[in-house]
Design an enzyme around this catalytic site. Structure first.
Site, PDB file in Angstrom:
ATOM      1  N   CYS A  79      -2.987  -0.433   9.142  1.00  0.00           N
ATOM      2  CA  CYS A  79      -2.349   0.819   9.574  1.00  0.00           C
ATOM      3  C   CYS A  79      -2.045   0.776  11.075  1.00  0.00           C
ATOM      4  CB  CYS A  79      -3.249   2.007   9.257  1.00  0.00           C
ATOM      5  SG  CYS A  79      -3.514   2.243   7.489  1.00  0.00           S
ATOM      6  N   ASP A  87       2.356   2.608   2.602  1.00  0.00           N
ATOM      7  CA  ASP A  87       2.397   3.297   3.895  1.00  0.00           C
ATOM      8  C   ASP A  87       3.755   3.062   4.556  1.00  0.00           C
ATOM      9  OD1 ASP A  87      -0.216   4.176   3.673  1.00  0.00           O
ATOM     10  OD2 ASP A  87      -1.039   2.459   4.758  1.00  0.00           O
ATOM     11  N   CYS A 142       0.819  -1.211   0.000  1.00  0.00           N
ATOM     12  CA  CYS A 142       0.000   0.000   0.000  1.00  0.00           C
ATOM     13  C   CYS A 142       0.852   1.261   0.000  1.00  0.00           C
ATOM     14  CB  CYS A 142      -0.946   0.009   1.198  1.00  0.00           C
ATOM     15  SG  CYS A 142      -0.120   0.029   2.779  1.00  0.00           S
ATOM     16  N   CYS A 155      -1.888   6.937   4.014  1.00  0.00           N
ATOM     17  CA  CYS A 155      -3.277   7.388   3.971  1.00  0.00           C
ATOM     18  C   CYS A 155      -3.704   8.014   5.300  1.00  0.00           C
ATOM     19  CB  CYS A 155      -4.183   6.212   3.635  1.00  0.00           C
ATOM     20  SG  CYS A 155      -4.152   4.932   4.907  1.00  0.00           S
TER      21      CYS A 155
END
Length: 137
Positions: free
Chosen positions: A103, A36, A34, A59
């Protein structure tokens, strides 16, 4: 995708964002799928996390997870900070969408790496991860 008011608040007003130049421990964790990336800096005084900062590239959920995780470990002992789970971060944020739970896992892992970086610099053995294995997206 619905985010809680707490997630939005921490995304729009992140706490403890930045760098500690003379950090005692630094932990970086990322997810190549992703994109991150989370970096946690800790300052330790007498086994207490006296200060903590983060940098996150990712994000809104990643920023909110970083912000909440740093709030939850500030002022805690290293042992208490180590016990912080990704679920506790997600719960404190009043939930994350299932596809964004990773996350909170990044936050937990980055904190563990920062603590072990500190322990290694102090000549101590790093603590071992138990329970959860890997990072799932």
């Amino acid at each position: 995708m619905d985010y809680s008011e707490t997630v939005m608040d921490h995304f729009e007003n992140p706490r403890n964002m930045g760098v500690i130049e003379d950090a005692d421990g630094i932990g970086e964790e990322g997810n190549p799928q992703c994109g991150d990336i989370m970096k946690i800096y800790i300052k330790v005084k007498e086994n207490i996390i006296a200060d903590v900062k983060f940098q996150t590239f990712g994000c809104g959920a990643a920023v909110a997870s970083s912000s909440m995780a740093t709030e939850l470990i500030k002022g805690k002992t290293l042992e208490e900070a180590w016990e912080l789970s990704n679920k506790a971060v997600a719960d404190a944020l009043e939930g994350l969408p299932p596809q964004k739970m990773h996350c909170s896992v990044l936050a937990e892992d980055a904190i563990h790496k920062a603590i072990n970086d500190y322990r290694t610099k102090q000549g101590l053995e790093p603590w071992e991860e138990t329970g959860r294995t890997g990072h799932h997206h």
